[in-house]
Design a protein around this motif. Structure first.
Motif, PDB file in Angstrom:
ATOM      1  N   GLU A 106       0.868  -1.169   0.000  1.00 26.12           N
ATOM      2  CA  GLU A 106       0.000   0.000   0.000  1.00 26.12           C
ATOM      3  C   GLU A 106       0.911   1.226   0.000  1.00 26.12           C
ATOM      4  OE1 GLU A 106      -2.728  -0.058   3.247  1.00 26.12           O
ATOM      5  OE2 GLU A 106      -3.687  -1.918   2.607  1.00 26.12           O
ATOM      6  N   ILE A 107       0.688   2.112  -0.938  1.00 21.35           N
ATOM      7  CA  ILE A 107       1.563   3.262  -1.140  1.00 21.35           C
ATOM      8  C   ILE A 107       0.761   4.555  -1.074  1.00 21.35           C
ATOM      9  CG2 ILE A 107       3.275   4.325  -2.653  1.00 21.35           C
ATOM     10  CD1 ILE A 107       4.057   1.539  -1.717  1.00 21.35           C
ATOM     11  N   MET A 108       1.246   5.498  -0.272  1.00 23.02           N
ATOM     12  CA  MET A 108       0.651   6.837  -0.212  1.00 23.02           C
ATOM     13  C   MET A 108       1.275   7.688  -1.304  1.00 23.02           C
ATOM     14  SD  MET A 108       0.909   9.456   3.017  1.00 23.02           S
ATOM     15  CE  MET A 108       0.420  11.165   2.925  1.00 23.02           C
ATOM     16  N   VAL A 109       0.452   8.321  -2.114  1.00 26.72           N
ATOM     17  CA  VAL A 109       0.911   9.147  -3.238  1.00 26.72           C
ATOM     18  C   VAL A 109       0.659  10.616  -2.908  1.00 26.72           C
ATOM     19  CG1 VAL A 109       0.716   9.569  -5.708  1.00 26.72           C
ATOM     20  CG2 VAL A 109       0.282   7.270  -4.804  1.00 26.72           C
ATOM     21  N   ILE A 110       1.733  11.407  -2.882  1.00 26.69           N
ATOM     22  CA  ILE A 110       1.632  12.823  -2.519  1.00 26.69           C
ATOM     23  C   ILE A 110       2.021  13.679  -3.718  1.00 26.69           C
ATOM     24  CG2 ILE A 110       2.332  14.611  -0.885  1.00 26.69           C
ATOM     25  CD1 ILE A 110       3.289  11.069  -0.074  1.00 26.69           C
ATOM     26  N   PRO A 111       1.129  14.499  -4.245  1.00 28.81           N
ATOM     27  CA  PRO A 111       1.476  15.366  -5.384  1.00 28.81           C
ATOM     28  C   PRO A 111       2.566  16.364  -4.999  1.00 28.81           C
ATOM     29  CG  PRO A 111      -0.910  15.219  -5.097  1.00 28.81           C
ATOM     30  CD  PRO A 111      -0.293  14.620  -3.876  1.00 28.81           C
ATOM     31  N   ASN A 112       3.588  16.463  -5.814  1.00 26.45           N
ATOM     32  CA  ASN A 112       4.702  17.364  -5.527  1.00 26.45           C
ATOM     33  C   ASN A 112       4.258  18.815  -5.376  1.00 26.45           C
ATOM     34  OD1 ASN A 112       6.555  15.288  -5.588  1.00 26.45           O
ATOM     35  ND2 ASN A 112       7.208  15.672  -7.693  1.00 26.45           N
ATOM     36  N   LYS A 113       3.429  19.296  -6.288  1.00 24.25           N
ATOM     37  CA  LYS A 113       3.024  20.704  -6.261  1.00 24.25           C
ATOM     38  C   LYS A 113       2.258  21.032  -4.984  1.00 24.25           C
ATOM     39  CE  LYS A 113       0.803  24.360  -8.946  1.00 24.25           C
ATOM     40  NZ  LYS A 113       0.220  24.974  -7.728  1.00 24.25           N
ATOM     41  N   LEU A 114       1.369  20.136  -4.581  1.00 30.86           N
ATOM     42  CA  LEU A 114       0.593  20.348  -3.362  1.00 30.86           C
ATOM     43  C   LEU A 114       1.514  20.471  -2.156  1.00 30.86           C
ATOM     44  CD1 LEU A 114      -2.019  20.383  -1.670  1.00 30.86           C
ATOM     45  CD2 LEU A 114      -1.971  17.869  -1.734  1.00 30.86           C
ATOM     46  N   TYR A 115       2.461  19.569  -2.045  1.00 34.13           N
ATOM     47  CA  TYR A 115       3.364  19.565  -0.889  1.00 34.13           C
ATOM     48  C   TYR A 115       4.261  20.802  -0.887  1.00 34.13           C
ATOM     49  CZ  TYR A 115       6.687  17.727   2.546  1.00 34.13           C
ATOM     50  OH  TYR A 115       7.491  17.550   3.645  1.00 34.13           O
ATOM     51  N   LYS A 116       4.781  21.166  -2.058  1.00 31.66           N
ATOM     52  CA  LYS A 116       5.643  22.348  -2.150  1.00 31.66           C
ATOM     53  C   LYS A 116       4.877  23.619  -1.778  1.00 31.66           C
ATOM     54  CE  LYS A 116       8.442  22.836  -5.650  1.00 31.66           C
ATOM     55  NZ  LYS A 116       8.951  22.844  -7.045  1.00 31.66           N
ATOM     56  N   ASP A 117       3.630  23.726  -2.216  1.00 31.19           N
ATOM     57  CA  ASP A 117       2.827  24.901  -1.874  1.00 31.19           C
ATOM     58  C   ASP A 117       2.610  25.000  -0.367  1.00 31.19           C
ATOM     59  OD1 ASP A 117       2.666  25.618  -4.515  1.00 31.19           O
ATOM     60  OD2 ASP A 117       0.644  24.799  -4.825  1.00 31.19           O
TER      61      ASP A 117
END
Length: 227
Positions: A106-117
């Protein structure tokens, strides 16, 4: 109602624990969890790097394939580990590695742009995250030094010693975390070399091998193997 794995990860993992609660809730709402079967690919070398990942369950094999078809294991990411997170701070827009599931994951996927913002809006949290990533980078430098300066005997001895549940014990039983050929690749040696060195350890009375279990008779001797 009990917390989900996603919520626990967002609260405890170093990449998210320093963030304000409201920002963690934003991540909880917008991140997703993907399930992978054994040997299923998460991404290929050269794919666009739009997200980074945290392993919620299982293990992920990160590897490269050379032009002549040789596979080199770079790292195996276990439960709780993050990967591909550094790419968002670089000009690198494509994954430099392949990622494949080792067993059900099971893998959590985090959008780069969301996290950087989110980091840009919380500078103090960003500094804490950068400090944690610097520690991770230091570990990688140490691993590279190990692979370049130590011989194969020393590498394998140190690797096996690192699997011991308690480094102060004289004897123990440890479990190999993945297939022997993958361990050999991660340690920068051929599978034949790995097998030969394991036989040497057994001949010297350091270990006995029973499938994926290794019975260690002399843990300190195992650490000194190859010195």
């Amino acid at each position: 109602m009990s917390e989900s794995k996603l919520q626990v990860t967002l609260r405890e993992h170093f990449l998210f624990s320093a963030l304000p609660e409201g920002e963690r809730e934003v991540l909880h709402q917008r991140c997703r969890v993907v399930e992978l079967k054994n040997d299923e690919t998460l991404f290929h070398q050269g794919d666009l790097a739009a997200s980074f990942y945290v392993v919620l369950k299982g293990s992920i094999n990160l590897f490269r394939v050379s032009p002549d078809g040789q596979t080199k294991v770079i790292e195996v990411i276990k439960t709780g580990g993050a990967f591909a997170e550094a790419l968002m701070f670089m000009d690198q827009v494509r994954y430099p590695l392949n990622a494949i599931a080792m067993g059900v994951c099971e893998i959590m996927v985090i959008p780069n742009k969301l996290y950087k913002d989110i980091l840009l809006a919380a500078p103090e949290s960003a500094l804490k995250v950068m400090g944690s990533m610097a520690v991770k980078l230091h570990r990688r430098i140490t691993e590279i030094e190990t692979l370049t300066l130590q011989n194969t005997r020393h590498r394998l001895g140190n690797y096996m010693f690192g699997l011991a549940p308690d480094a102060s014990e004289l004897q123990c039983t440890l479990q190999l975390p993945m297939a022997k050929q993958l361990i050999a690749s991660q340690l920068g040696m051929q599978p034949e070399t790995f097998s030969r060195l394991m036989k040497e350890m057994k001949t010297q009375g350091l270990i006995d091998v029973k499938g994926a279990d290794v019975v260690v008779h002399d843990l300190q001797g195992l650490r000194e193997f190859g010195h």
